[in-house]
Design an enzyme around this catalytic site. Structure first.
Site, PDB file in Angstrom:
ATOM      1  N   HIS A   1      59.113  42.725   6.585  1.00 24.32           N
ATOM      2  CA  HIS A   1      58.922  43.777   7.346  1.00 24.32           C
ATOM      3  C   HIS A   1      58.464  45.053   6.389  1.00 24.32           C
ATOM      4  CE1 HIS A   1      59.700  47.507   9.859  1.00 24.32           C
ATOM      5  NE2 HIS A   1      59.490  46.772  10.797  1.00 24.32           N
TER       6      HIS A   1
ATOM      7  N   ASP B   1      67.524  41.912   4.320  1.00 26.85           N
ATOM      8  CA  ASP B   1      67.536  42.514   5.659  1.00 26.85           C
ATOM      9  C   ASP B   1      67.814  41.781   6.660  1.00 26.85           C
ATOM     10  OD1 ASP B   1      66.068  43.384   7.862  1.00 26.85           O
ATOM     11  OD2 ASP B   1      64.227  43.851   6.876  1.00 26.85           O
TER      12      ASP B   1
ATOM     13  N   GLN C   1      66.910  41.384  12.020  1.00 28.21           N
ATOM     14  CA  GLN C   1      66.799  40.489  13.288  1.00 28.21           C
ATOM     15  C   GLN C   1      67.833  39.636  13.328  1.00 28.21           C
ATOM     16  OE1 GLN C   1      64.321  40.899  15.565  1.00 28.21           O
ATOM     17  NE2 GLN C   1      63.178  42.606  14.479  1.00 28.21           N
TER      18      GLN C   1
ATOM     19  N   LYS D   1      68.815  47.230  17.355  1.00 27.58           N
ATOM     20  CA  LYS D   1      68.572  45.640  17.804  1.00 27.58           C
ATOM     21  C   LYS D   1      69.792  44.967  17.952  1.00 27.58           C
ATOM     22  CE  LYS D   1      64.722  46.155  14.376  1.00 27.58           C
ATOM     23  NZ  LYS D   1      63.380  46.345  15.247  1.00 27.58           N
TER      24      LYS D   1
ATOM     25  N   CYS E   1      54.566  45.606  11.972  1.00 34.10           N
ATOM     26  CA  CYS E   1      55.146  46.288  10.771  1.00 34.10           C
ATOM     27  C   CYS E   1      54.982  44.982   9.655  1.00 34.10           C
ATOM     28  CB  CYS E   1      56.423  46.956  10.629  1.00 34.10           C
ATOM     29  SG  CYS E   1      56.218  48.611  11.874  1.00 34.10           S
TER      30      CYS E   1
HETATM   31  N1  PMP Z   1      63.438  44.774   8.999  1.00 38.18           N
HETATM   32  C1  PMP Z   1      62.969  44.071   9.974  1.00 38.18           C
HETATM   33  C2  PMP Z   1      62.911  42.450   9.683  1.00 38.18           C
HETATM   34  C3  PMP Z   1      62.539  44.512  11.114  1.00 38.18           C
HETATM   35  O1  PMP Z   1      62.534  43.794  12.271  1.00 38.18           O
HETATM   36  C4  PMP Z   1      62.936  45.966  11.361  1.00 38.18           C
HETATM   37  C5  PMP Z   1      62.625  46.511  12.941  1.00 38.18           C
HETATM   38  N2  PMP Z   1      61.516  46.100  13.476  1.00 38.18           N
HETATM   39  C6  PMP Z   1      63.304  46.840  10.193  1.00 38.18           C
HETATM   40  C7  PMP Z   1      63.505  46.227   9.125  1.00 38.18           C
HETATM   41  C8  PMP Z   1      63.367  48.094  10.462  1.00 38.18           C
HETATM   42  O2  PMP Z   1      64.350  48.607  11.216  1.00 38.18           O
HETATM   43  P1  PMP Z   1      64.672  49.817  11.835  1.00 38.18           P
HETATM   44  O3  PMP Z   1      63.260  50.515  12.435  1.00 38.18           O
HETATM   45  O4  PMP Z   1      65.625  49.768  12.829  1.00 38.18           O
HETATM   46  O5  PMP Z   1      64.909  50.864  10.527  1.00 38.18           O
END
Ligand code: PMP
Length: 423
Positions: free
Chosen positions: A140, A217, A220, A243, A381
């Site tokens: 991401h 990270d 998910q 999430k 993203c």
């Molecule tokens: N890493 C991953 C794998 C994600 O899916 C996301 C959110 N789509 C993020 C980081 C960023 O998370 P946040 O927007 O809650 O900071």
């Protein structure tokens, strides 16, 4: 509550988790009763943000109704109640993540905030020209840009673990990338664009054998898997509260105490200091050192309720139900005429990305919305993933434990209509 008490409460909650009953679970989420265009809402955008059970909504409003005050500073009744509630969630989060100590849990705004904190306070000061940070091809943007910023400033290099067409990381290439110059490895546990569950424990071990620190990270992963940072052996683990059925603007950063202690602060302000004078300041101990200013106290209380809720459903029951649902979804969506799945990993959780022949993903999203079905379209993203497949966007259905086979069927019917109309 002490950590031992929290652990035994968690164990009791997970043991008491009864047989998984999706209809009963759905009643806990008021928003799932919404109608869209006269049709029942089918919410399949859980990877973007998950819906909130009544228990979380109630915990936040109860906090504001009964306990609201600023924390850590007051000696008065409400401040002590608010502080106790906030710190109690830290102990629950510790047990939830499998961390050794409560002080290894830092409350953050979300995964993005957690990764920026580590990139800024751990990696940046330790990077020299020619050093390397290793990430993967399916990250991401939150797990790319913070490292890119740090590397750019220090003359260091970002190295990328490649992936196959199926959307799986190439482990031999990963091993070859690691060397004396590697100062950090940062990897997604589950890809939000493809749903790939990476062999993260093995990948952490490979790096740790070479003495390289690892950040995972887990944005998910937290809603789908049991997380155990001690078992994984990673140095940092980042999750987003929103999430995992908690409030937006909350998240957890697990950091190994030794590393957190050695790190400089991220932001300066109230609560993160020990003493301040115009000449110099000294800093609070961890984790307060990384929690400058008034935090999202109500959100953290809500996150605590989300943790309890997840445990009461039972993470093993969730994983079993979701894996069957996902298998059903992969086959059903993949079977629609004109659909091509993007990414076919052997280990997958939560996400199915796809394209429909002859129609842009955004149009697919708009048409299925007419049928009440919420999916996400775009680059998610993860633009490098799109570049890898030579596409600009995908349509993505992402699932939570409150989704049903009937909802998958609604998506499939809506996709069938879309194909008839435009495919
Ligand atoms: N890493 C991953 C794998 C994600 O899916 C996301 C959110 N789509 C993020 C980081 C960023 O998370 P946040 O927007 O809650 O900071």
């Amino acid at each position: 509550m002490s950590v031992a008490q929290v652990s035994s409460t968690h164990e009791r909650l997970e043991r008491a988790a009864s047989v998984f009953d999706v209809q009963r679970v759905r009643r806990d989420f008021p928003i799932l009763g919404t109608s869209v265009n006269g049709k029942p809402l089918v919410y399949l955008d859980n990877a973007a943000t998950a819906q909130k059970p009544q228990a979380v909504i109630d915990a936040v409003s109860r906090y504001y109704a009964n306990d609201n005050a600023n924390i850590h500073r007051g000696v008065h009744y409400l401040s002590e109640r608010a502080t106790a509630a906030y710190e109690d969630v830290r102990r629950r989060a510790q047990v939830f993540l499998g961390a050794g100590e409560a002080r290894e849990v830092v409350f953050v705004r979300g995964t993005t905030d957690a990764i920026n904190l580590v990139a800024h306070s751990y990696v940046r000061p330790r990077l020299e020209a020619g050093d390397e940070v290793v990430i993967s091809a399916m990250e991401h943007h939150s797990n790319i840009v913070p490292w890119q910023l740090a590397c750019g400033e220090r003359g260091a290099r970002l190295r990328v673990v490649p992936m196959t067409q199926a959307g799986e990381l190439m482990l031999d290439a990963y091993e070859e990338l690691l060397n004396d110059r590697t100062k950090m490895v940062a990897l997604g546990h589950i890809s939000n664009a493809l749903g790939t569950v990476n062999p993260i424990k093995e990948m952490v071990r490979t790096a740790k054998e070479r003495g390289i620190p690892v950040l995972v990270d887990g944005a998910q992963a937290a809603p789908h898997l049991t997380i155990d940072v001690s078992d994984l052996g990673c140095d940092f683990y980042a999750v987003s509260g929103h999430k995992m059925f908690g409030p937006t603007g909350t998240g957890l950063l697990y950091g190994r105490a030794e590393l957190l202690e050695a790190m400089s602060p991220y932001q300066g302000g109230g609560d993160m200091i020990e003493t301040v004078s115009f000449e110099r300041s000294t800093y609070a101990r961890i984790p307060a050192k990384f929690e400058a200013g008034t935090p999202n106290i109500a959100g953290v209380v809500g996150l605590g309720a989300a943790i309890d809720y997840l445990l009461s459903i039972g993470r093993a029951s969730i994983a079993k139900y979701e894996s069957e649902l996902l298998q059903y979804a992969v086959e059903a969506i993949g079977g629609v005429e004109g659909i091509r799945l993007v990414g076919t990993p052997r280990e997958r959780a939560g996400v199915v990305s796809f394209l429909m022949e002859g129609i842009h993903p955004h149009d697919v999203g708009t048409i299925v919305d007419q049928e009440g079905v919420a999916i996400r379209t775009g680059h998610h993203c993860a633009q490098p993933v799109m570049d890898f497949y030579g596409i600009a966007a995908t349509a993505r259905a992402s699932f939570a434990f409150y989704n049903t086979r009937e909802e998958v069927d609604s998506l499939v019917t809506a996709l069938g209509k879309t194909h008839e109309l435009f495919g």
